[in-house]
Design a protein around this motif. Structure first.
Motif, PDB file in Angstrom:
ATOM      1  N   ASP A 295     -28.310  77.741 107.161  1.00 32.70           N
ATOM      2  CA  ASP A 295     -28.664  79.155 107.252  1.00 32.70           C
ATOM      3  C   ASP A 295     -27.575  79.992 106.582  1.00 32.70           C
ATOM      4  OD1 ASP A 295     -29.534  81.676 107.880  1.00 32.70           O
ATOM      5  OD2 ASP A 295     -29.276  81.472 110.048  1.00 32.70           O
ATOM      6  N   VAL A 296     -27.949  80.768 105.546  1.00 34.32           N
ATOM      7  CA  VAL A 296     -26.984  81.630 104.859  1.00 34.32           C
ATOM      8  C   VAL A 296     -27.372  83.104 104.984  1.00 34.32           C
ATOM      9  CG1 VAL A 296     -26.274  79.848 103.225  1.00 34.32           C
ATOM     10  CG2 VAL A 296     -28.226  81.312 102.658  1.00 34.32           C
ATOM     11  N   SER A 297     -28.255  83.393 105.934  1.00 36.30           N
ATOM     12  CA  SER A 297     -28.724  84.773 106.096  1.00 36.30           C
ATOM     13  C   SER A 297     -27.619  85.708 106.563  1.00 36.30           C
ATOM     14  CB  SER A 297     -29.898  84.819 107.080  1.00 36.30           C
ATOM     15  OG  SER A 297     -29.508  84.335 108.358  1.00 36.30           O
ATOM     16  N   ASP A 298     -26.552  85.140 107.142  1.00 40.63           N
ATOM     17  CA  ASP A 298     -25.447  85.971 107.622  1.00 40.63           C
ATOM     18  C   ASP A 298     -24.435  86.291 106.525  1.00 40.63           C
ATOM     19  OD1 ASP A 298     -24.810  83.255 107.529  1.00 40.63           O
ATOM     20  OD2 ASP A 298     -23.213  83.463 109.025  1.00 40.63           O
ATOM     21  N   LEU A 299     -24.620  85.724 105.325  1.00 44.19           N
ATOM     22  CA  LEU A 299     -23.717  86.006 104.216  1.00 44.19           C
ATOM     23  C   LEU A 299     -24.189  87.252 103.468  1.00 44.19           C
ATOM     24  CD1 LEU A 299     -23.166  82.424 102.738  1.00 44.19           C
ATOM     25  CD2 LEU A 299     -21.771  83.645 104.428  1.00 44.19           C
ATOM     26  N   THR A 300     -23.246  88.053 103.026  1.00 41.19           N
ATOM     27  CA  THR A 300     -23.599  89.237 102.256  1.00 41.19           C
ATOM     28  C   THR A 300     -24.089  88.834 100.869  1.00 41.19           C
ATOM     29  OG1 THR A 300     -21.306  89.469 101.498  1.00 41.19           O
ATOM     30  CG2 THR A 300     -21.940  90.688 103.462  1.00 41.19           C
ATOM     31  N   LYS A 301     -24.864  89.703 100.262  1.00 39.91           N
ATOM     32  CA  LYS A 301     -25.409  89.439  98.934  1.00 39.91           C
ATOM     33  C   LYS A 301     -24.289  89.168  97.941  1.00 39.91           C
ATOM     34  CE  LYS A 301     -28.005  91.734  95.238  1.00 39.91           C
ATOM     35  NZ  LYS A 301     -28.706  92.972  94.834  1.00 39.91           N
ATOM     36  N   GLY A 302     -24.436  88.106  97.149  1.00 43.56           N
ATOM     37  CA  GLY A 302     -23.418  87.798  96.151  1.00 43.56           C
ATOM     38  C   GLY A 302     -23.407  86.352  95.723  1.00 43.56           C
ATOM     39  N   THR A 303     -22.366  85.968  94.995  1.00 45.09           N
ATOM     40  CA  THR A 303     -22.208  84.627  94.453  1.00 45.09           C
ATOM     41  C   THR A 303     -21.255  83.820  95.335  1.00 45.09           C
ATOM     42  OG1 THR A 303     -22.555  85.426  92.202  1.00 45.09           O
ATOM     43  CG2 THR A 303     -21.488  83.283  92.445  1.00 45.09           C
ATOM     44  N   TYR A 304     -21.622  82.565  95.598  1.00 41.36           N
ATOM     45  CA  TYR A 304     -20.806  81.694  96.449  1.00 41.36           C
ATOM     46  C   TYR A 304     -20.670  80.324  95.796  1.00 41.36           C
ATOM     47  CZ  TYR A 304     -21.465  85.237 100.046  1.00 41.36           C
ATOM     48  OH  TYR A 304     -21.464  86.416 100.739  1.00 41.36           O
ATOM     49  N   PHE A 305     -19.696  79.565  96.289  1.00 38.14           N
ATOM     50  CA  PHE A 305     -19.450  78.213  95.810  1.00 38.14           C
ATOM     51  C   PHE A 305     -19.475  77.256  96.985  1.00 38.14           C
ATOM     52  CE2 PHE A 305     -17.337  81.149  92.953  1.00 38.14           C
ATOM     53  CZ  PHE A 305     -17.812  80.735  91.720  1.00 38.14           C
ATOM     54  N   LEU A 306     -20.265  76.218  96.876  1.00 37.49           N
ATOM     55  CA  LEU A 306     -20.344  75.168  97.890  1.00 37.49           C
ATOM     56  C   LEU A 306     -19.508  73.999  97.411  1.00 37.49           C
ATOM     57  CD1 LEU A 306     -21.747  74.123 100.515  1.00 37.49           C
ATOM     58  CD2 LEU A 306     -23.523  73.203  99.014  1.00 37.49           C
ATOM     59  N   LYS A 307     -18.469  73.646  98.174  1.00 39.47           N
ATOM     60  CA  LYS A 307     -17.530  72.623  97.738  1.00 39.47           C
ATOM     61  C   LYS A 307     -17.484  71.464  98.715  1.00 39.47           C
ATOM     62  CE  LYS A 307     -13.622  73.621  95.963  1.00 39.47           C
ATOM     63  NZ  LYS A 307     -13.921  73.065  94.622  1.00 39.47           N
ATOM     64  N   GLY A 308     -17.286  70.274  98.166  1.00 35.15           N
ATOM     65  CA  GLY A 308     -17.137  69.091  98.989  1.00 35.15           C
ATOM     66  C   GLY A 308     -15.689  68.857  99.375  1.00 35.15           C
ATOM     67  N   SER A 309     -15.460  67.972 100.313  1.00 35.07           N
ATOM     68  CA  SER A 309     -14.103  67.659 100.755  1.00 35.07           C
ATOM     69  C   SER A 309     -13.277  67.104  99.615  1.00 35.07           C
ATOM     70  CB  SER A 309     -14.140  66.656 101.911  1.00 35.07           C
ATOM     71  OG  SER A 309     -14.961  65.555 101.584  1.00 35.07           O
ATOM     72  N   GLU A 310     -11.978  67.369  99.678  1.00 29.13           N
ATOM     73  CA  GLU A 310     -11.024  66.915  98.656  1.00 29.13           C
ATOM     74  C   GLU A 310     -11.351  67.464  97.269  1.00 29.13           C
ATOM     75  OE1 GLU A 310      -8.353  65.363  99.557  1.00 29.13           O
ATOM     76  OE2 GLU A 310      -9.074  65.264 101.622  1.00 29.13           O
ATOM     77  N   ASN A 311     -12.071  68.601  97.221  1.00 28.48           N
ATOM     78  CA  ASN A 311     -12.406  69.239  95.945  1.00 28.48           C
ATOM     79  C   ASN A 311     -13.143  68.302  94.983  1.00 28.48           C
ATOM     80  OD1 ASN A 311     -11.244  71.694  96.650  1.00 28.48           O
ATOM     81  ND2 ASN A 311      -9.240  71.092  95.873  1.00 28.48           N
ATOM     82  N   THR A 312     -13.928  67.375  95.535  1.00 31.55           N
ATOM     83  CA  THR A 312     -14.576  66.394  94.668  1.00 31.55           C
ATOM     84  C   THR A 312     -15.829  66.925  94.008  1.00 31.55           C
ATOM     85  OG1 THR A 312     -15.707  65.525  96.617  1.00 31.55           O
ATOM     86  CG2 THR A 312     -13.664  64.440  95.944  1.00 31.55           C
ATOM     87  N   ILE A 313     -16.518  67.829  94.664  1.00 28.14           N
ATOM     88  CA  ILE A 313     -17.760  68.336  94.106  1.00 28.14           C
ATOM     89  C   ILE A 313     -17.849  69.831  94.377  1.00 28.14           C
ATOM     90  CG2 ILE A 313     -19.131  66.234  94.238  1.00 28.14           C
ATOM     91  CD1 ILE A 313     -20.162  67.222  96.929  1.00 28.14           C
ATOM     92  N   GLN A 315     -20.768  73.431  93.789  1.00 30.13           N
ATOM     93  CA  GLN A 315     -21.983  73.998  93.219  1.00 30.13           C
ATOM     94  C   GLN A 315     -22.004  75.488  93.503  1.00 30.13           C
ATOM     95  OE1 GLN A 315     -24.006  74.364  90.907  1.00 30.13           O
ATOM     96  NE2 GLN A 315     -25.175  72.485  91.196  1.00 30.13           N
ATOM     97  N   LYS A 316     -22.538  76.221  92.554  1.00 30.73           N
ATOM     98  CA  LYS A 316     -22.646  77.658  92.687  1.00 30.73           C
ATOM     99  C   LYS A 316     -24.027  78.033  93.181  1.00 30.73           C
ATOM    100  CE  LYS A 316     -22.974  81.742  89.762  1.00 30.73           C
ATOM    101  NZ  LYS A 316     -22.913  82.230  88.376  1.00 30.73           N
ATOM    102  N   PHE A 317     -24.111  79.014  94.091  1.00 34.13           N
ATOM    103  CA  PHE A 317     -25.408  79.533  94.490  1.00 34.13           C
ATOM    104  C   PHE A 317     -25.292  81.021  94.766  1.00 34.13           C
ATOM    105  CE2 PHE A 317     -23.459  78.448  98.499  1.00 34.13           C
ATOM    106  CZ  PHE A 317     -23.934  79.382  99.422  1.00 34.13           C
ATOM    107  N   VAL A 318     -26.430  81.689  94.796  1.00 34.50           N
ATOM    108  CA  VAL A 318     -26.481  83.135  94.944  1.00 34.50           C
ATOM    109  C   VAL A 318     -27.289  83.488  96.179  1.00 34.50           C
ATOM    110  CG1 VAL A 318     -27.240  85.313  93.900  1.00 34.50           C
ATOM    111  CG2 VAL A 318     -26.268  83.500  92.458  1.00 34.50           C
ATOM    112  N   VAL A 319     -26.771  84.424  96.984  1.00 35.57           N
ATOM    113  CA  VAL A 319     -27.505  84.943  98.138  1.00 35.57           C
ATOM    114  C   VAL A 319     -28.024  86.327  97.779  1.00 35.57           C
ATOM    115  CG1 VAL A 319     -27.303  85.688 100.537  1.00 35.57           C
ATOM    116  CG2 VAL A 319     -26.104  83.630  99.787  1.00 35.57           C
ATOM    117  N   LEU A 320     -29.321  86.523  97.960  1.00 38.38           N
ATOM    118  CA  LEU A 320     -29.961  87.797  97.633  1.00 38.38           C
ATOM    119  C   LEU A 320     -30.036  88.705  98.861  1.00 38.38           C
ATOM    120  CD1 LEU A 320     -32.943  86.474  95.498  1.00 38.38           C
ATOM    121  CD2 LEU A 320     -30.774  87.407  94.681  1.00 38.38           C
TER     122      LEU A 320
END
Length: 320
Positions: A295-313, A315-320
């Protein structure tokens, strides 16, 4: 009196430091091609393609640059985008860039023939969809409703057999990059379009950020006055995104996202905002499968980055 001059000198030194000039090179976080002649085809990983096909249908290249290194309050003094052609032809083709006005996503499609594209995968941008298969462009239109009609660089630039690079550095482009630096939520990237009138069969290929033989990937060089560039090496956002294997859908999202393709070695996911601040953490107890609903409905509108542990992975996503 000496004390007075000392204070003035200190103020002058401080002002000089604040107005210091810096130059950075930025490479696309996303670039892709869309095809008016093959509206559901996609190309997220191969060469960028732009021009008109034999039937006069336009193919467009999209590019998005995130300016995470530029600090708040920076004043952009110059901006130059350089693209390198992979297959220049003796005949010159002129190109312009336009400002994109809607968000889109780069997918995993990697067609063997970039000139035609290939079948779109989930998450690809296409002529008909900002994110395939269900997220269309504004008002149910196609990509042509998602960029401003007036080009950023009115005179354009051309590529031919003897000229393999095109450059855009107009004052309008500088103004656009300043807008991106001031507010990341206004940054949807640019569209590369052929502007040679009355001709067909003018498609050209340009190196993308994935296919960058000899380091020829698109490069945006920015000079600005302000504080030192923000060090992103601690989070490695840009490099991780280039190598991303993680999948986020839908993207953009309003309420929930579906995360897939999570490597077995990852035991934590972290969501960061455009400044690198952690805003949400998914712990190991929630990663009991290769699919996570979040659930990302509590995030404000904008660009975010989803990262894995140890900076291995990442991904960018956008919340409208």
């Amino acid at each position: 009196m000496k004390k007075f001059y000392s204070v003035l000198a200190s103020i002058a030194i401080s002002f000089t430091a604040l107005a210091q000039s810096h130059t950075i090179d930025v490479y696309p976080l996303m670039d892709a091609s869309v095809y008016a002649g093959q509206t559901d085809n996609a190309n997220g990983q191969a060469n960028l393609v732009s021009g008109s096909d034999a039937n006069g249908n336009q193919t467009y290249a999209l590019m998005h640059f995130d300016l995470v290194e530029i600090p708040d309050g920076a004043s952009i003094t110059s901006a130059e985008l350089v693209l390198q052609a992979d297959n220049p032809d003796p005949s010159a083709v002129t190109y312009v860039i336009h400002e994109m006005t809607a968000s889109w996503t780069e997918g995993s499609s990697n067609p063997s023939d970039p000139l035609m594209g290939g079948s779109a995968s989930s998450g690809d941008v296409t002529y008909n969809n900002a994110t395939h298969p269900n997220n269309s462009w504004p008002n149910g239109g196609n990509v042509e409703v998602a960029y401003k009609f007036a080009p950023i660089d009115v005179t354009g630039d051309n590529v031919s057999g003897s000229k393999t690079a095109i450059t855009f550095n107009s004052q309008n482009f500088v103004t656009l990059v300043q807008t991106w630096a001031d507010d990341a939520n206004d940054n949807y990237g640019v569209l590369l379009k052929e502007s040679t009138s009355g001709t067909t069969g003018n498609i050209r290929e340009f190196y993308s950020h994935e296919n960058n033989t000899g380091g020829a990937k698109p490069k945006l060089t920015i000079t600005y006055d302000g504080d030192e560039p923000i060090d992103t090496t601690t989070t490695s956002i840009r490099e991780d995104l280039v190598e991303s294997k993680l999948s986020v859908y839908p993207n953009p999202a309003k309420s929930n996202i579906r995360i897939t393709d999570i490597p077995e070695e990852v035991d934590q996911l972290t969501i960061m905002n455009i400044s690198g601040q952690v805003v949400k953490v998914v712990n190991s107890t929630e990663l009991n499968s290769n699919v996570v609903m979040l659930d990302v409905s509590d995030l404000t509108k904008g660009t975010y980055f989803l990262k894995g542990s140890e900076n291995t992975i990442a991904q960018k996503f956008v919340v409208l």
